[in-house]
Design a protein around this motif. Structure first.
Motif, PDB file in Angstrom:
ATOM      1  N   GLU A   1       1.011  -1.175  -0.011  1.00 17.17           N
ATOM      2  CA  GLU A   1       0.157  -0.087  -0.144  1.00 17.17           C
ATOM      3  C   GLU A   1       0.999   1.126  -0.046  1.00 17.17           C
ATOM      4  O   GLU A   1       2.074   1.409   0.564  1.00 17.17           O
ATOM      5  N   THR A   2       0.410   2.312  -0.742  1.00 14.38           N
ATOM      6  CA  THR A   2       1.134   3.535  -0.714  1.00 14.38           C
ATOM      7  C   THR A   2       0.481   4.647   0.084  1.00 14.38           C
ATOM      8  O   THR A   2      -0.509   4.742  -0.077  1.00 14.38           O
ATOM      9  N   LEU A   3       1.172   5.139   1.026  1.00 10.22           N
ATOM     10  CA  LEU A   3       0.837   6.255   2.053  1.00 10.22           C
ATOM     11  C   LEU A   3       1.528   7.585   1.634  1.00 10.22           C
ATOM     12  O   LEU A   3       2.650   7.410   1.147  1.00 10.22           O
ATOM     13  N   ARG A   4       1.161   8.504   2.407  1.00 12.68           N
ATOM     14  CA  ARG A   4       1.905   9.765   2.202  1.00 12.68           C
ATOM     15  C   ARG A   4       2.663  10.152   3.381  1.00 12.68           C
ATOM     16  O   ARG A   4       2.146   9.868   4.417  1.00 12.68           O
ATOM     17  N   ILE A   5       4.034  10.186   3.483  1.00 11.21           N
ATOM     18  CA  ILE A   5       4.826  10.470   4.555  1.00 11.21           C
ATOM     19  C   ILE A   5       5.805  11.775   4.634  1.00 11.21           C
ATOM     20  O   ILE A   5       5.865  12.217   3.250  1.00 11.21           O
ATOM     21  N   PHE A   6       5.960  12.140   5.717  1.00 11.25           N
ATOM     22  CA  PHE A   6       6.753  13.223   5.685  1.00 11.25           C
ATOM     23  C   PHE A   6       8.027  13.068   5.611  1.00 11.25           C
ATOM     24  O   PHE A   6       8.611  12.066   6.227  1.00 11.25           O
ATOM     25  N   ASP A   7       9.221  13.507   4.982  1.00 15.04           N
ATOM     26  CA  ASP A   7      10.346  13.130   4.748  1.00 15.04           C
ATOM     27  C   ASP A   7      11.182  13.654   5.597  1.00 15.04           C
ATOM     28  O   ASP A   7      11.604  14.941   5.753  1.00 15.04           O
ATOM     29  N   GLY A   8      11.648  12.918   6.821  1.00 19.69           N
ATOM     30  CA  GLY A   8      12.571  13.420   7.728  1.00 19.69           C
ATOM     31  C   GLY A   8      11.686  14.319   8.800  1.00 19.69           C
ATOM     32  O   GLY A   8      10.580  14.018   9.372  1.00 19.69           O
ATOM     33  N   ASP A   9      12.483  15.269   9.653  1.00 24.57           N
ATOM     34  CA  ASP A   9      11.666  16.237  10.668  1.00 24.57           C
ATOM     35  C   ASP A   9      10.553  16.863  10.059  1.00 24.57           C
ATOM     36  O   ASP A   9      10.521  17.020   8.505  1.00 24.57           O
ATOM     37  N   VAL A  10       9.558  17.243  10.857  1.00 27.03           N
ATOM     38  CA  VAL A  10       8.394  17.592  10.288  1.00 27.03           C
ATOM     39  C   VAL A  10       8.221  18.968  11.240  1.00 27.03           C
ATOM     40  O   VAL A  10       8.223  19.077  12.241  1.00 27.03           O
ATOM     41  N   VAL A  11       8.047  20.208  10.337  1.00 22.27           N
ATOM     42  CA  VAL A  11       7.910  21.534  10.966  1.00 22.27           C
ATOM     43  C   VAL A  11       6.350  22.017  10.351  1.00 22.27           C
ATOM     44  O   VAL A  11       6.271  22.104   9.249  1.00 22.27           O
ATOM     45  N   ILE A  12       5.572  21.983  11.443  1.00 21.96           N
ATOM     46  CA  ILE A  12       4.166  22.431  11.040  1.00 21.96           C
ATOM     47  C   ILE A  12       3.899  24.108  11.696  1.00 21.96           C
ATOM     48  O   ILE A  12       4.441  24.242  12.671  1.00 21.96           O
ATOM     49  N   ARG A  13       3.467  24.757  10.855  1.00 22.23           N
ATOM     50  CA  ARG A  13       3.321  26.211  11.364  1.00 22.23           C
ATOM     51  C   ARG A  13       1.655  26.372  11.328  1.00 22.23           C
ATOM     52  O   ARG A  13       0.731  26.211  10.494  1.00 22.23           O
ATOM     53  N   ILE A  14       1.254  27.114  12.501  1.00 20.91           N
ATOM     54  CA  ILE A  14      -0.213  27.452  12.708  1.00 20.91           C
ATOM     55  C   ILE A  14      -0.048  29.012  12.810  1.00 20.91           C
ATOM     56  O   ILE A  14       0.231  29.571  13.920  1.00 20.91           O
ATOM     57  N   PRO A  15      -0.635  29.530  11.852  1.00 25.06           N
ATOM     58  CA  PRO A  15      -0.657  31.275  12.173  1.00 25.06           C
ATOM     59  C   PRO A  15      -1.810  31.328  13.130  1.00 25.06           C
ATOM     60  O   PRO A  15      -3.076  30.808  13.004  1.00 25.06           O
ATOM     61  N   VAL A  16      -1.546  32.441  14.264  1.00 27.74           N
ATOM     62  CA  VAL A  16      -2.609  32.485  15.265  1.00 27.74           C
ATOM     63  C   VAL A  16      -2.156  34.037  15.494  1.00 27.74           C
ATOM     64  O   VAL A  16      -1.405  34.686  15.397  1.00 27.74           O
TER      65      VAL A  16
END
Lengths: 80, 291
Positions: free
Chosen positions: B183-198
């Motif tokens: 099965e093919t899934l979507r992954i993040f490559d390495g470290d993951v940085v998520i930004r949430i504008p607030v």
């Protein structure tokens, strides 16, 4: 009409608590609801802009910025 | 980098504003809103006869790369909200400015931290809350969508009447085919940085003893780390961060002429360029009071 409350200062308060002389729904306080146009898309070349700067001289943005990363801001007014 | 700002103001108003505020970048004049209209961002909700307000844009900012390609846009439907200089700089110059080093992975486990990208959260000014996952070598985290039984990487901010939260900005994912099922899934490559504008609305600030304020932001992060053979159990963790914050400016705290220029004179000219009404008449009309 959008939320508007007369503040004790005599100014109008909007739904976010912001104050201004204009009643929300009038003058510049007429905000779009839902989707609104935001101009050229991400991935497109920024359009050519030639306009007069504060020194009275016409400025060609792409020529002036040369090959620098750029922030280009459209704002309401420097006067009000 | 280069910075420009454009408005429908006359050149002499921009010159006065520049003198008042020591502006060092070009302010461009578009008095007939020709450029604003050409970009397709004229505020068309304002009636064309409504002077001098007609002619302003839906306010926003474009960020261009060195080639002149638009890489990011910042547009808000309300003038109460605007991007911070930190957001604009980040978009123009990349992720390597300001932020402290990435957190370390905890041995074989994913480590994460939550930081505020900025110095002060002013009312209405958007900054990024940054959630950073340090992923051990050989492991990966999943992006949406995931099949039942697996957990995608998410950040959920607790509802707060004083907090405005925009949709999270995730890094791109790459396809990854599971060895066992194909099965093919979507992954993040390495470290993951998520930004949430607030940003905040000065409705739930906490005062400190020194007279300053903080905005508390709480939330939950979820993730599941896998390598090519096995998956670790899904993880969920609650976080809480106190962000230095500044309340709304109120009229009593503002200068008489916050623009530092002869505002009535310039406003009078702006009115006179398109209508015979007096400035007083125009200003009275916007208050919505009965005559």
């Amino acid at each position: 009409m959008p939320f508007a409350k007369l503040h004790e200062s005599g100014q109008w308060e909007d739904e976010y608590g912001g104050l201004g002389p204009a009643k929300p729904g009038l003058a510049s306080r007429q905000d779009p609801v839902g989707e609104f146009p935001t101009g050229p898309a991400i991935g497109e070349r920024f359009p050519d802009v030639i306009a007069t700067a504060q020194d009275g001289v016409a400025l060609d943005v792409h020529r002036h910025r040369a090959d620098r990363a750029t922030v280009f801001v459209f704002y309401r007014s420097a006067v009000w | 980098m280069a910075l420009y700002a454009i408005s429908y103001d006359e050149v002499d108003a921009l010159a006065d504003f520049t003198r008042a505020h020591d502006v060092t970048f070009p302010l461009l004049s578009d008095p007939d809103s020709e450029i604003i209209e050409r970009f397709g961002i004229l505020n068309t909700i304002i009636d064309p006869d409504d002077h001098p307000w007609y002619g302003i844009p839906f306010p926003g900012a474009y960020v261009l790369d060195a080639d002149g390609t638009i890489v990011t846009k910042f547009f808000e439907s309300s003038l109460q909200f605007r991007p911070s200089a930190d957001q604009l700089l980040r978009a123009a110059l990349g992720d390597d400015i300001h932020l402290p080093p990435m957190p370390a992975a905890r041995g074989e486990s994913v480590g994460y931290d939550v930081i505020f990208d900025g110095d002060l959260l002013r009312a209405g000014v958007l900054h990024d809350l940054v959630v950073r996952f340090a992923v051990p070598e050989g492991q990966h985290l999943y992006g949406e969508p995931v099949p039942d039984g697996m957990v995608a990487t998410t950040v959920e901010i607790e509802p707060d009447l004083g907090l405005v939260v925009r949709p999270a900005i995730f890094p791109p994912t790459v396809p990854h085919t599971l060895a066992g099922t194909g099965e093919t899934l979507r992954i993040f490559d390495g470290d993951v940085v998520i930004r949430i504008p607030v940003t905040q609305l000065s409705r739930s600030l906490t005062p400190l003893d020194d007279g300053s304020f903080v905005q508390r932001i709480g939330g939950t992060v979820r993730w599941q780390a896998c390598d090519d053979d096995t998956c670790h159990l899904p993880r969920s963790d609650h976080f809480s961060i106190d962000v230095p914050a500044a309340p709304h400016h109120r009229p009593e705290a503002e200068l008489v002429d916050p623009n530092g220029m002869d505002m009535p004179a310039h406003l009078t000219k702006m009115v006179a360029r398109r209508t015979d009404k007096s400035l007083g008449q125009v200003l009275f009309e916007i208050t919505g009071h009965d005559a």
